[in-house]
Design a protein around this motif. Structure first.
Motif, PDB file in Angstrom:
ATOM      1  N   LEU A   2      21.615   2.569  -9.480  1.00 48.06           N
ATOM      2  CA  LEU A   2      20.928   3.790  -9.270  1.00 48.06           C
ATOM      3  C   LEU A   2      21.383   4.768 -10.006  1.00 48.06           C
ATOM      4  N   ARG A   3      22.808   4.580 -10.330  1.00 51.26           N
ATOM      5  CA  ARG A   3      23.798   5.753 -10.654  1.00 51.26           C
ATOM      6  C   ARG A   3      23.838   5.859 -12.073  1.00 51.26           C
ATOM      7  N   ARG A   4      23.390   4.661 -12.704  1.00 48.97           N
ATOM      8  CA  ARG A   4      23.494   4.641 -14.220  1.00 48.97           C
ATOM      9  C   ARG A   4      22.372   5.124 -15.095  1.00 48.97           C
ATOM     10  N   CYS A   5      22.802   5.331 -16.214  1.00 46.78           N
ATOM     11  CA  CYS A   5      21.628   6.014 -17.146  1.00 46.78           C
ATOM     12  C   CYS A   5      20.968   4.904 -18.065  1.00 46.78           C
ATOM     13  N   LEU A   6      19.575   5.226 -17.660  1.00 52.88           N
ATOM     14  CA  LEU A   6      18.807   4.148 -18.324  1.00 52.88           C
ATOM     15  C   LEU A   6      18.813   4.074 -19.632  1.00 52.88           C
ATOM     16  N   PRO A   7      19.130   3.091 -20.369  1.00 55.38           N
ATOM     17  CA  PRO A   7      19.537   2.820 -21.810  1.00 55.38           C
ATOM     18  C   PRO A   7      17.946   2.977 -22.600  1.00 55.38           C
ATOM     19  N   LEU A   8      18.274   3.623 -23.829  1.00 58.62           N
ATOM     20  CA  LEU A   8      17.428   4.010 -24.719  1.00 58.62           C
ATOM     21  C   LEU A   8      16.169   3.091 -24.683  1.00 58.62           C
ATOM     22  N   GLN A  29      22.587  10.106 -22.497  1.00 59.35           N
ATOM     23  CA  GLN A  29      23.277   9.579 -21.186  1.00 59.35           C
ATOM     24  C   GLN A  29      22.478  10.657 -20.066  1.00 59.35           C
ATOM     25  N   SER A  30      22.466  11.786 -20.214  1.00 55.27           N
ATOM     26  CA  SER A  30      21.999  12.700 -19.278  1.00 55.27           C
ATOM     27  C   SER A  30      20.579  12.446 -18.983  1.00 55.27           C
ATOM     28  N   TYR A  31      19.820  12.202 -20.266  1.00 52.12           N
ATOM     29  CA  TYR A  31      18.316  12.108 -20.022  1.00 52.12           C
ATOM     30  C   TYR A  31      18.163  10.704 -19.313  1.00 52.12           C
ATOM     31  N   GLY A  32      18.940   9.660 -19.872  1.00 45.54           N
ATOM     32  CA  GLY A  32      18.753   8.561 -19.482  1.00 45.54           C
ATOM     33  C   GLY A  32      19.032   8.465 -17.630  1.00 45.54           C
ATOM     34  N   ARG A  33      20.110   9.327 -17.310  1.00 50.56           N
ATOM     35  CA  ARG A  33      20.179   9.246 -15.918  1.00 50.56           C
ATOM     36  C   ARG A  33      18.985  10.019 -15.078  1.00 50.56           C
ATOM     37  N   TRP A  34      18.382  10.964 -15.600  1.00 51.07           N
ATOM     38  CA  TRP A  34      17.186  11.421 -15.348  1.00 51.07           C
ATOM     39  C   TRP A  34      16.024  10.616 -15.132  1.00 51.07           C
ATOM     40  N   LEU A  35      15.715   9.850 -16.138  1.00 46.59           N
ATOM     41  CA  LEU A  35      14.832   8.715 -16.274  1.00 46.59           C
ATOM     42  C   LEU A  35      15.224   7.535 -14.932  1.00 46.59           C
ATOM     43  N   THR A  36      16.275   7.519 -14.553  1.00 46.31           N
ATOM     44  CA  THR A  36      16.625   6.435 -13.634  1.00 46.31           C
ATOM     45  C   THR A  36      15.967   7.103 -12.337  1.00 46.31           C
ATOM     46  N   PHE A  37      16.116   8.389 -12.180  1.00 52.74           N
ATOM     47  CA  PHE A  37      15.980   8.979 -11.117  1.00 52.74           C
ATOM     48  C   PHE A  37      14.200   9.049 -10.962  1.00 52.74           C
ATOM     49  N   ARG A  77      25.354  16.497 -16.127  1.00 53.13           N
ATOM     50  CA  ARG A  77      23.808  16.152 -16.239  1.00 53.13           C
ATOM     51  C   ARG A  77      22.899  17.177 -16.471  1.00 53.13           C
ATOM     52  N   MET A  78      23.097  18.183 -15.748  1.00 51.19           N
ATOM     53  CA  MET A  78      21.603  19.101 -15.862  1.00 51.19           C
ATOM     54  C   MET A  78      21.871  19.717 -17.057  1.00 51.19           C
ATOM     55  N   ALA A  79      22.942  20.156 -17.760  1.00 52.69           N
ATOM     56  CA  ALA A  79      23.044  20.841 -18.883  1.00 52.69           C
ATOM     57  C   ALA A  79      22.531  19.669 -20.209  1.00 52.69           C
ATOM     58  N   GLY A  80      22.901  18.614 -20.037  1.00 55.14           N
ATOM     59  CA  GLY A  80      22.132  17.715 -21.083  1.00 55.14           C
ATOM     60  C   GLY A  80      20.773  17.406 -20.929  1.00 55.14           C
ATOM     61  N   LEU A  81      20.282  17.594 -19.787  1.00 56.65           N
ATOM     62  CA  LEU A  81      18.884  17.298 -19.581  1.00 56.65           C
ATOM     63  C   LEU A  81      18.067  18.834 -20.054  1.00 56.65           C
ATOM     64  N   LEU A  82      18.785  19.869 -19.737  1.00 55.80           N
ATOM     65  CA  LEU A  82      18.075  21.005 -20.168  1.00 55.80           C
ATOM     66  C   LEU A  82      18.084  21.334 -21.771  1.00 55.80           C
ATOM     67  N   CYS A  83      19.246  20.832 -22.383  1.00 56.90           N
ATOM     68  CA  CYS A  83      19.232  20.937 -23.768  1.00 56.90           C
ATOM     69  C   CYS A  83      18.291  20.003 -24.547  1.00 56.90           C
ATOM     70  N   LEU A  84      18.151  18.835 -23.994  1.00 52.77           N
ATOM     71  CA  LEU A  84      17.333  17.898 -24.608  1.00 52.77           C
ATOM     72  C   LEU A  84      16.040  18.269 -24.304  1.00 52.77           C
TER      73      LEU A  84
END
Length: 365
Positions: free
Chosen positions: A12-18, A59-67, A110-117
């Motif tokens: 649950l803590r990991r970043c979903l692979p592309l 990775q930041s976006y992958g962690r968001w997708l995991t959530f 994580r939040m900065a990466g999500l925002l930029c992407l």
């Protein structure tokens, strides 16, 4: 859609692979790197991102997708990725990150990466509310880190490094001495040339670290630096003999397999990774100075040292650190002035207390 079972437990803590991203998200990601034509504006916004930037954002976006997937919030594979980024969902995402005991620094990343992407994917959408969240965690990060007590003067760190390089050569156990020598040498190099972790990690002998008649020079090509500018700086002459000794004697002993050009060698004989170097630096400095100094703090140490000890040459800070914007140097100059003012205030208070008459009676509580 990715199977939610892979997200349970520690995953649950990991970043979903592309490869497991929903189709719409993969399409949006690929569109960021369209080569196009720069003249007619068809070049994707990510076409000029450095590989490390791509990795961080992915990775930041992958962690968001995991959530999103773990919470069952993925309506279908074709839903526009930016439609899922709402204040309510981000609030729940933040709560999960906090619940997992993530540091404010990690949450900010994580939040900065999500925002930029997400802004790159949907430039016409308004994500001002998310930008405010990122700024908030950025301030929290700065406040909690409390950098000032961890700063050390550059000359103090260099002196420590040179003394411990000498001591390391007399260790009874050779591999322990070689490791201590290497770590002290890294500290010495950073004290006079505080390069970023990626550059410190990639240093190769005769490519980035060049031996001249006057000593060593560290050079990185524009495509190897964060700013995209050439970096070239001479190292302290006091490091010349220690570097010669490391390259000719210590480093060959650390190598236990096929030879390679990388300067820093692990105990297994392999090139040191960025994580290994980070751990070596933070652990060594904590033992040496009572507080750990990470790679970025070495840059603050150098800038503050110049501002305090040689303020007339504050202009050297920007090129020394590879900055393009000279305002970065100005910020350290202001901080140094504040430190000087604090020193003067403490001195004035101490002097004033000496001439106070003896206290009469007790202070009312």
């Amino acid at each position: 859609m990715a199977d939610k079972k892979i997200l349970y437990g520690d995953l649950l803590r990991r970043c979903l692979p592309l490869a497991l991203w929903p189709a719409a998200d993969r399409t949006a990601w690929d569109s960021l790197f369209v080569e196009g034509d720069i003249l007619d504006g068809t070049v994707g916004p990510g076409a000029f991102w450095k590989p490390t930037t791509q990795i961080n954002y992915r990775q930041s976006y992958g962690r968001w997708l995991t959530f999103v997937i773990g919470q069952g919030l993925l309506a279908n594979n074709q839903e526009a990725p930016w439609k899922r980024v709402t204040p309510e969902r981000v609030a729940a995402y933040l709560a999960q990150l906090v619940e997992q005991d993530m540091s404010s620094w990690t949450i900010w990343g994580r939040m900065a990466g999500l925002l930029c992407l997400i802004e790159a994917m949907a430039p016409k959408e308004d994500f001002g509310w998310l930008r405010r969240i990122v700024r908030y965690y950025e301030r929290q990060t700065v406040d909690r880190r409390k950098k000032a007590p961890r700063l050390q003067p550059s000359h103090i760190m260099l002196d420590w490094a040179l003394r411990h390089i000498e001591n390391a050569q007399h260790r009874a156990v050779q591999h322990v001495g070689d490791r201590a020598y290497r770590n002290a040498l890294i500290i010495g190099l950073l004290s006079c040339c505080p390069v970023r972790l990626a550059n410190l990690t990639m240093i190769e002998i005769d490519r980035h670290l060049v031996r001249l008649s006057t000593g060593y020079v560290l050079r990185f090509a524009p495509n190897e630096t964060k700013t995209g500018h050439l970096f070239s700086a001479p190292l302290s002459r006091e490091l010349t003999a220690p570097l010669d000794q490391y390259i000719s004697v210590v480093r060959p002993r650390l190598l236990k397999g096929p030879s390679h050009a990388r300067l820093w060698v692990s105990e297994r004989g392999t090139p040191m990774s960025g994580r290994t170097i980070h751990e070596a630096v933070t652990v060594t400095t904590e033992v040496a100075f009572g507080r750990s100094i990470n790679l970025h703090l070495f840059r603050d140490c150098a800038a503050t040292f110049v501002a305090l000890e040689d303020p007339e040459h504050i202009g050297i800070v920007s090129p020394l650190l590879g900055h393009v914007d000279p305002r970065a140097a100005e910020r350290h100059y202001i901080e140094a002035n504040q430190i000087v003012a604090g020193r003067r205030l403490r001195s004035s208070v101490a002097q004033a207390r000496k001439i106070l008459p003896p206290s009469k009676g007790k202070i009312n509580k």
